[in-house]
Enzyme design. Structure first.
Site, PDB file in Angstrom:
ATOM      1  CG  HIS A 169     -18.007  19.107 -37.192  1.00 15.21           C
ATOM      2  ND1 HIS A 169     -17.236  18.101 -36.663  1.00 15.21           N
ATOM      3  CD2 HIS A 169     -19.103  19.210 -36.382  1.00 15.21           C
ATOM      4  CE1 HIS A 169     -17.828  17.624 -35.564  1.00 15.21           C
ATOM      5  NE2 HIS A 169     -18.958  18.288 -35.368  1.00 15.21           N
TER       6      HIS A 169
ATOM      7  CB  THR B 191     -13.171  11.542 -42.589  1.00 12.43           C
ATOM      8  OG1 THR B 191     -14.163  11.089 -41.658  1.00 12.43           O
ATOM      9  CG2 THR B 191     -12.285  12.578 -41.920  1.00 12.43           C
TER      10      THR B 191
ATOM     11  CE  LYS C 105     -14.225  20.233 -40.402  1.00 12.86           C
ATOM     12  NZ  LYS C 105     -13.320  19.039 -40.481  1.00 12.86           N
TER      13      LYS C 105
ATOM     14  CE1 TYR D  62     -13.576  18.378 -34.848  1.00 14.31           C
ATOM     15  CE2 TYR D  62     -12.383  20.403 -35.235  1.00 14.31           C
ATOM     16  CZ  TYR D  62     -13.256  19.426 -35.673  1.00 14.31           C
ATOM     17  OH  TYR D  62     -13.784  19.492 -36.940  1.00 14.31           O
TER      18      TYR D  62
ATOM     19  CD  GLU E 247     -20.322  17.930 -32.211  1.00 17.85           C
ATOM     20  OE1 GLU E 247     -19.399  17.106 -32.148  1.00 17.85           O
ATOM     21  OE2 GLU E 247     -20.942  18.163 -33.272  1.00 17.85           O
TER      22      GLU E 247
ATOM     23  CG  PHE F 166      -5.844  14.210 -36.727  1.00 13.59           C
ATOM     24  CD1 PHE F 166      -6.995  14.863 -36.281  1.00 13.59           C
ATOM     25  CD2 PHE F 166      -5.856  12.817 -36.803  1.00 13.59           C
ATOM     26  CE1 PHE F 166      -8.131  14.154 -35.920  1.00 13.59           C
ATOM     27  CE2 PHE F 166      -6.993  12.093 -36.435  1.00 13.59           C
ATOM     28  CZ  PHE F 166      -8.128  12.769 -35.993  1.00 13.59           C
TER      29      PHE F 166
ATOM     30  NE  ARG G 250     -20.647  11.783 -39.898  1.00  9.46           N
ATOM     31  CZ  ARG G 250     -19.391  12.058 -39.509  1.00  9.46           C
ATOM     32  NH1 ARG G 250     -19.154  13.070 -38.668  1.00  9.46           N
ATOM     33  NH2 ARG G 250     -18.378  11.361 -39.933  1.00  9.46           N
TER      34      ARG G 250
ATOM     35  NE  ARG H 265     -16.194  15.880 -44.336  1.00  9.70           N
ATOM     36  CZ  ARG H 265     -16.224  15.250 -43.166  1.00  9.70           C
ATOM     37  NH1 ARG H 265     -16.525  13.961 -43.114  1.00  9.70           N
ATOM     38  NH2 ARG H 265     -15.961  15.885 -42.042  1.00  9.70           N
TER      39      ARG H 265
ATOM     40  CG  ASN I  45     -12.958  17.269 -43.743  1.00  6.28           C
ATOM     41  OD1 ASN I  45     -13.162  18.308 -43.118  1.00  6.28           O
ATOM     42  ND2 ASN I  45     -12.898  16.084 -43.143  1.00  6.28           N
TER      43      ASN I  45
HETATM   44  N1  UDP Z   1      -8.712  14.697 -39.539  1.00  9.81           N
HETATM   45  C1  UDP Z   1      -7.429  14.915 -40.006  1.00  9.81           C
HETATM   46  N2  UDP Z   1      -6.629  13.819 -40.240  1.00  9.81           N
HETATM   47  C2  UDP Z   1      -7.057  12.545 -40.043  1.00  9.81           C
HETATM   48  C3  UDP Z   1      -8.363  12.350 -39.566  1.00  9.81           C
HETATM   49  C4  UDP Z   1      -9.167  13.441 -39.321  1.00  9.81           C
HETATM   50  O1  UDP Z   1      -7.024  16.045 -40.209  1.00  9.81           O
HETATM   51  O2  UDP Z   1      -6.289  11.609 -40.281  1.00  9.81           O
HETATM   52  C5  UDP Z   1      -9.568  15.859 -39.275  1.00  9.81           C
HETATM   53  C6  UDP Z   1     -10.631  16.029 -40.350  1.00  9.81           C
HETATM   54  O3  UDP Z   1     -10.766  17.412 -40.632  1.00  9.81           O
HETATM   55  C7  UDP Z   1     -11.879  15.505 -39.673  1.00  9.81           C
HETATM   56  C8  UDP Z   1     -11.642  15.875 -38.214  1.00  9.81           C
HETATM   57  O4  UDP Z   1     -10.247  15.697 -38.035  1.00  9.81           O
HETATM   58  O5  UDP Z   1     -13.041  16.088 -40.225  1.00  9.81           O
HETATM   59  C9  UDP Z   1     -12.381  15.044 -37.204  1.00  9.81           C
HETATM   60  O6  UDP Z   1     -12.102  13.665 -37.459  1.00  9.81           O
HETATM   61  P1  UDP Z   1     -13.264  12.589 -37.454  1.00  9.81           P
HETATM   62  O7  UDP Z   1     -12.629  11.249 -37.478  1.00  9.81           O
HETATM   63  O8  UDP Z   1     -14.218  12.881 -36.337  1.00  9.81           O
HETATM   64  O9  UDP Z   1     -13.963  12.819 -38.871  1.00  9.81           O
HETATM   65  P2  UDP Z   1     -15.393  13.411 -39.254  1.00  9.81           P
HETATM   66  O10 UDP Z   1     -16.355  13.070 -38.141  1.00  9.81           O
HETATM   67  O11 UDP Z   1     -15.209  14.902 -39.409  1.00  9.81           O
HETATM   68  O12 UDP Z   1     -15.743  12.755 -40.552  1.00  9.81           O
HETATM   69 MG    MG Z   2     -16.203  13.371 -36.101  1.00  9.07          MG
END
Ligand code: UDP
Ligand code: MG
Length: 136
Positions: free
Chosen positions: A118, A94, A12, A52, A129, A60, A88, A105, A115
């Site tokens: 992705h 996250t 990112k 997204y 994707e 968000f 992952r 992270r 963070n």
């Molecule tokens: N995100 C955010 N606020 C939140 C939750 C998620 O800004 O409360 C952002 C964060 O950058 C995250 C992305 O949205 O990586 C996608 O969310 P997801 O739950 O899919 O998390 P990930 O799969 O990236 O761990």
């Molecule tokens: Mg996700």
């Protein structure tokens, strides 16, 4: 059991701008995830919104799409044994504050939105994707 998969990874804007691309790539390759494709791009907010869209109902969503399109990103196809889950695990939770030691992270994330990476969350989403960023 042999289960070679591909998954999509994105470095990112917060990590690209801090020149962390090579360090993050090394974490993948040191952990048996081969980088099959990699390109540095700068997407539009519309493209980020499309990518997204599973999150479109979330509070968000708008900030997330603005953020992903705010600067260059590096998109990669990672390949290896159970690549979706392996990536992952290397990424960590996250929220960087909740991420385990030595995860990407935990090492590099600034906040829940910035963070650093992705990663696809299922083999089905990985296919979609990868197609999104690497169609032909
Ligand atoms: N995100 C955010 N606020 C939140 C939750 C998620 O800004 O409360 C952002 C964060 O950058 C995250 C992305 O949205 O990586 C996608 O969310 P997801 O739950 O899919 O998390 P990930 O799969 O990236 O761990
Ligand atoms: Mg996700």
């Amino acid at each position: 059991m042999n289960n070679i998969e591909q998954t999509l990874s994105i470095i990112k804007p917060d990590a690209v701008e801090r020149n962390l691309t090579d360090e993050i790539k090394k974490i993948f390759t040191n952990n048996n995830l081969n980088i099959k494709e990699s390109k540095k791009i700068h997407i539009t907010k519309d493209e980020a919104s499309e990518f997204y869209k599973v999150h479109q109902s979330k509070p968000f969503y708008n900030d997330l799409c603005a953020y992903l399109s705010s600067g260059p990103i590096v998109v990669m196809i990672l390949e290896g044994q159970n690549a979706v889950l392996a990536n992952r695990k290397l990424m960590g939770a996250t929220n960087p504050k909740e991420a385990e030691e030595k995860t990407i992270r935990k090492l590099y994330g600034i906040s829940i939105d910035k963070n650093s990476v992705h990663g696809s969350d299922s083999t089905e989403n990985a296919k979609k994707e990868i197609e999104f960023f690497f169609k032909n």
